[in-house]
Design an enzyme around this catalytic site. Structure first.
Site, mmCIF file in Angstrom:
data_model
loop_
_atom_site.group_PDB
_atom_site.id
_atom_site.type_symbol
_atom_site.label_atom_id
_atom_site.label_comp_id
_atom_site.label_asym_id
_atom_site.label_seq_id
_atom_site.Cartn_x
_atom_site.Cartn_y
_atom_site.Cartn_z
ATOM 1 N N GLY A 1 0.322 -2.611 -8.501
ATOM 2 C CA GLY A 1 1.709 -2.360 -8.130
ATOM 3 C C GLY A 1 1.823 -1.058 -7.351
ATOM 4 N N CYS A 2 2.982 -0.848 -6.723
ATOM 5 C CA CYS A 2 3.146 0.341 -5.883
ATOM 6 C C CYS A 2 3.194 1.613 -6.740
ATOM 7 C CB CYS A 2 4.381 0.211 -5.007
ATOM 8 S SG CYS A 2 5.862 -0.359 -5.872
ATOM 9 N N TYR A 3 4.019 1.630 -7.788
ATOM 10 C CA TYR A 3 4.068 2.815 -8.656
ATOM 11 C C TYR A 3 2.693 3.095 -9.259
ATOM 12 C CZ TYR A 3 9.236 2.888 -8.514
ATOM 13 O OH TYR A 3 10.550 2.972 -8.124
#
Lengths: 346, 346, 346, 346
Positions: B154-156
Site C-alpha cells: 500500500g502507499c502508506y
C-alpha cells in the site's frame, strides 16, 4: 462608515494578510470604526487601490506611515507588524493611553530572556512585558477585561493550546509525551514576495519546515505552563499545506483518554467559538474558513493513547478574529460582536 | 507498440487512477508490452476514449471485461482492482502460469485471519497467501527474483516502511513509541464518484480520517515485523490533503537518534529510487511527483527524539511505479527499466 | 549519464521553470547529453541542491555563469534566458558553430524594428535575424533540418498558431475576425519572486492581464502571416488561471466552419504530437500535462461561426518540449526522441 | 436565532451549495429568520450534521422533505432546487401567499415555448410565468418592490448582463458581434457526486464545456432583449476553472468603445454592489469572493473593439447573494441588509 457611539481604531500593518483580514472584520463591526491605517511599504497610497477586496468601504482611506501619530480620538490599535517592529510602536501608543492588541510575537513571552533566545534580539521594551495579557480569549477573559496591552497568540499556539490547556489542567494528559503535528495553509507565511511561496512551487506540494525548533514551540510550552499550571514538553513539527487558509493540529498524546472528551466539552460549554465534536468525529479546516471558530475532535486509539485534532482559520481565530474577540472583551462588548461563526463554504 | 523481445502484459482495473498510471508507465516501457486491458465498468469501450491522457498510444485498444481471458502469450498481469475482487482473478491467472503483481490488499497479509479481521471478509484464496512475496522492492529483491505472485505494498506502508525498516532492524529506534502522522493527496482515494471527494469539498480543506484504525496500520505492523525482525506498535493517523498526488509521512520517534541518518544512508546506498537527504534537510512531495522515488529526511530534535519525513508519489512508488519496479526485478530486467527518477516540476 | 554516440549539449537558464523542464527531458533523452549548465543567479552552486526534483541524475553538475564558455565538444545549446540577455550569448555560441535553440523572444521577430517596438529595446544582434528559423515544428520541418539558430515559439503562439495556420492557409477562416481568448497556468510567468504570483494571491482567483496588447500578439500575427500567407488581425486577451501548468486557447472565429475539422485533420495527419479530436469534442489541459502534445477541438456554433479550442502544456509543447522536438529535427533524429506523449494523470 | 420583528423564511434545497450559501447569509441577516429548511435527499437529518460549516447556528434545525408544508407564518421562501422540481413547489407556496425567490431556471424564461425548447420539457406551471420578475437586481428594482415571484438570474447571465445591458441600451455596442468567453469555478456545477467533478480530475485542469449551446445563452439573449430593448446575438463559450468559487466573463465586443466606460459608470452610480473600475484596470475573482459584488473592467483595444471583464462570486451575486438582495428589495428593506461587500481575502 459613520457609526453611532463608535470606538475609533487604528490598524497597523494594514496591507499584509493579517491586516487585510482585520480590516475585513472591522468593516463589518458595529462598534469599532477604522480611523487610521498604516503600513510600512504602501505609505501614501490609497487603501482601496492596495486592497480591492475591501470594495467601496476602503475608498477615501489613505495609508499612513507607521511612524505617524494616529488621530487623538483613537482608543484602540491593532498592530499587525513583524516582531521587533511592533514593540516600539506599541510603547508609544501605550504611553498615549491607546489600548493595544499586538498580533506580533513581541509580548507573547513574559520573560525577556526567553524572547531574546527565541528571536535572537534583545527585547526593545522589556518594561512592558508585565503589562501584557496573553489573549487566548477563552482562557483569559478576566484578565482581558482590564487589559491595556494584549498579546494576541500565534496561530499554532491558538489551535494547540485550546486543545491542550483543559486537559493538562485536569491532569488527564501526560505532559511529557505530546506530539504536535501541525499543518498550516500558506497565508500564515505572510505576504512578502518569496520564491518558495510562489504558486508554482507550493501548489501540489507538501513539506515539513521550521525544524528542529519552530519559535511557536516555546510560546506554546510557556503559555501552557502558565494557563494550565504544568509546563508540557512538546515535540512540534509544522507543515506547509497547498491551501491559502486553514490550520489543522494533530495532537498525539497519552493519558486518561476516556476522560478527554468530557473534560474538553465541559471546558468549552458556553463558549461561542469553540466547539467540541462528538467523540470519534473529526473536523475539517474548511468548516471554519473565514470564521473565529475552533472545532476540536477527540479520538481514543488505545487504552492510554489518543488523538486530538483541532482546526482553525489561521487568519481568523489564529490571528485577526481572535484579536477582535479580545478587543470586544477588553471594551466590554459581547464577545461575538462583529465576528462570524458561519464558514464560507464550499 | 511493436517491441522486439517484448514481454506481453495485461492490466486489470485499467481505468482507475492506479490503472491509468500503470498504462502511462508501460507505454514508455521498452520491454513490457500491453496486450490486454480490462476494467469492471468500462467494458467494451475504447481505451483511447476513456483515457485521453494516454494520447495516440491507446488507440486501437478495447477494454475487456475482467472475467475474460487474456491472450495466451500474456506472461505478466498487473491487477489494480479492489480488494476481494482481485484474489479470484489472481487465482485464475496464477493457475495459467501468468506472473502477477497484485496492487490490491488481497495478498499483503500472510495470515488469512488477519486479513479477515482487517477487511471483514474471509479470504477467497488463502492457499495462495504463502506464495505471495510482499513487494517492498528495496527489501525483497531476492524473493522478488523468483516470485510468481507479488503483493504490491500500500502507499502508506511503502512510505512508512522504507523509513522504519532499517532503523528497526538496526535496533536504533524504539518499536513501542512510534507516531506515524501521514498525509495523502486525493488520488489515493480512487476514482469512484463520491460527494466528499468533489473538488469543491476537498479544495482548500484538510482533515484527518480513517480513525481509530486504518487498514494500512495492520499491514505496516505485520510487514515491519517480518522485514525487520521486530514488530512495532504504530500510532497511525492519516490525513487528506488538497492536492492530487503526493504522500508525506512524518514519523515522530525515539531511540538512538544520532545513528538514524547513518543507518538509513547505508541501507539505501546503491538504491536508485531511495534518497536519504543530508541530515537536517526536509523533502517535499513535489520533488518526487510522477517518479518512483522516495526521499527521506532525518532531523534529530532532542537527545532521544527525532523526526523522519518520507515522501513518495502515492501513485508512483506508492502503487504503479513500485509495481513496475517489482516486475522488472521478477523478470530479471534492470530495476530502473522504464521508470523515471526526474519529477515533473514545477 | 554516459551515452554512446551522444551529442553533448549545454543548457542556459537552468534553474528557471523552462530550464528545469529542459533538464527533465534531457535527463531521459537517449542522444542529447547535458555537459554544461549555466544560470545567472545560482552560479557556483550544485545543480542537485538547486533542483531536488531532478534526483540523483543532477548530482555532480555544478552551475556555471552564463558568461563562461561551455566545453569544446558541446554541439547544441538551449537558451532559456530572458529576452535581451539571450541574443548576446546566442551570438557568441553561433560564432563557435554551436547549434542553438533559443527559447527567449530574441529571434522570433524577423524584423528588428518590430522587435524594437515590441520589446522597447533595439535588437542586440540584428544580423542574426535572417539566420533564425521559427520553430513551430509541425510547420517548419524542412527549414529546421538545416537550422543553426532556432527561435522557439512562445507558449501562446504555439497553441494559437497550431490551430490557426492550416485554416488561414486553406482560406476557410476570416483573418479579420478572430478572437483569441487564452488562459495560462502560473508557471508561464516564470520563477522570479513576485508578490502577485504568491500562492495566496493566485489560488482561487482568475484574472485577465496584459491588456491592451500582450507581446505575443505581434509574434502570432507576424508568424501566422509568414506561415499561412495571410496576416490575421487578432483580438488577444490572456488570463491567469490558478494551476501550475497548462494552457488553453479558445479561438472564436468565422468562416467556412464545416470545413474546419477536415482541414485540421488533414494538416496534422502523421504528426505525432498534434491530435485533432472528433468534431464537437473538447480537450482539457490535464490531458496533455507533462507532454509535448497539442490537442485541438473544433465546434461549429452557427452557419458561419465556430470555436476552436487548443490545449498544450505551456512548459512542454509551449517551451521545453518543442525545443527538444526542434533539436531532434535539426540533428536528424526521430522527432519523438526522448519526448513523452502520455500525460501525467490525474 | 430569535430576532425581533423578523420575517420568517423557508429555504428549499438547503444542503446543496446554493442552499448552504443562502443559509450562511440568512444566519447573519438581521430581519429574515430561517424557520424551515427542506431538502430532497437529507430529509429527517439534522442540519448541523449535514452542514458543519454553519456552526452552532444550525443546531436544532431538522431537515424536512420538500413536499412538507412550511409553518403558517413563513412569508418568504427561497427555492434552490433543480429546474423542473422547483416550479411545482413554487406554485403551491404562491397559492398560499408566500413570496418566492426561485433560484432555478423555471421562471427565467417568459415564454413557455422557449423554456420547453431549452430544457426539453414542457413547463409545469406556465400560468405563473407572467407573474415572475426577472431579478437582475440593479435593473429591476421597481418591479421587484411589488414582486411575489422572483426568478433569480443564472450566474453566467448575472455577470454578463450587468456588463451588457447598459451598453446595449445606450446603443454603443454592436448587438450582432458579441463574444462571451466565460469561466466558472467548480461549485457552479453543484454538489451531486460526479466523477468528472472529483478533485483529482478537476484540479490542475481547464476545459471548455456545454457547447454548442449552453442553456444560459438563451436566458441571456432573451433577458438582454427585454432589459435593453435590443436582443443581442451572443457567441457564448463557458469554461470550467480549477477553483471552487468565482466567475469571470470576458466580453469581446465592438462599438463606440470610448463611451463604454462612461456609460457603465453612469449606469451603476449609487449601486452598492456593482463597481466599475478605472478604465484599463482589470478585476480578479478573488476580489469578490464571498460577496454580493460585481466588479467590471473596461479596456478599449482598437478604434472599434474592446474588452469588458466582469467578475462575481458565482454563489454570491451569481446565486444566493442576489437572491437575498432581491428579497430585501421585495420586502422594502435596504438593499444591502445582511450582505457583505468585503471579500474573504486572501
Amino acid at each position: 462608515m459613520a457609526k453611532r457611539k463608535c470606538i475609533p481604531v487604528a490598524v497597523y500593518g494594514a496591507t499584509g494578510y493579517v491586516g487585510a483580514e482585520l480590516l475585513r472584520l472591522l468593516a463589518a463591526h458595529p462598534v469599532f470604526a477604522v480611523r487610521f491605517v498604516a503600513a510600512r511599504q504602501a505609505r501614501g497610497r490609497m487603501l482601496a487601490e492596495e486592497l480591492p477586496p475591501l470594495g467601496a468601504w476602503a475608498e477615501g482611506l489613505r495609508i499612513q506611515g507607521v511612524e505617524e501619530a494616529p488621530p487623538e480620538e483613537v482608543a484602540l490599535a491593532f498592530l499587525a507588524l513583524p516582531h521587533g517592529a511592533s514593540a516600539a510602536i506599541a510603547a508609544r501608543l501605550y504611553a498615549r493611553g491607546v489600548r493595544i492588541v499586538d498580533l506580533s510575537a513581541d509580548f507573547r513571552h513574559p520573560d525577556a530572556k526567553e524572547y531574546a533566545r527565541t528571536y535572537e534580539a534583545s527585547h526593545p521594551h522589556p518594561e512592558l512585558l508585565a503589562e501584557a495579557v496573553y489573549g487566548l480569549a477563552e482562557h483569559a477573559r478576566k484578565a482581558l477585561a482590564a487589559a491595556r496591552l494584549i498579546a494576541n497568540p500565534g496561530c499554532y499556539p491558538t489551535a494547540t493550546l485550546l486543545a491542550l490547556v483543559p486537559l493538562l489542567r485536569a491532569g488527564v494528559l501526560d505532559p511529557a509525551r505530546i506530539v504536535v503535528d501541525a499543518k498550516s495553509g500558506v497565508s500564515g507565511a505572510g505576504r512578502a514576495a518569496k520564491r518558495e511561496l510562489g504558486f508554482s512551487e507550493v501548489n501540489e506540494s507538501l513539506r515539513a519546515y521550521g525544524l528542529p525548533r519552530h519559535r511557536h514551540q516555546v510560546e506554546m510550552e510557556t503559555q501552557a505552563g502558565l494557563l494550565a499550571g504544568v509546563r508540557p514538553q512538546l515535540r512540534f513539527v509544522p507543515h506547509l499545506v497547498p491551501m491559502t487558509r486553514g490550520m489543522l493540529v494533530t495532537i498525539h498524546a497519552e493519558g486518561d483518554v476516556r476522560r478527554w472528551h468530557g473534560v474538553l466539552t465541559s471546558a468549552y460549554r458556553g463558549c461561542p467559538f469553540v466547539r467540541v465534536l462528538e467523540e470519534g468525529r473529526l473536523p475539517a479546516t474548511k468548516h471554519v474558513l473565514g470564521t473565529n471558530r475552533c472545532d476540536i475532535g477527540v479520538v481514543p486509539l488505545g487504552a492510554h493513547t489518543g488523538v486530538i485534532v483541532s482546526v482553525i482559520d489561521n487568519l481568523g481565530k489564529g490571528a485577526a478574529g481572535q484579536a477582535v474577540q479580545n478587543a470586544n472583551i477588553a471594551f466590554g462588548l459581547a464577545e461575538t460582536t462583529g465576528l462570524s461563526s458561519q464558514a464560507l463554504w464550499p
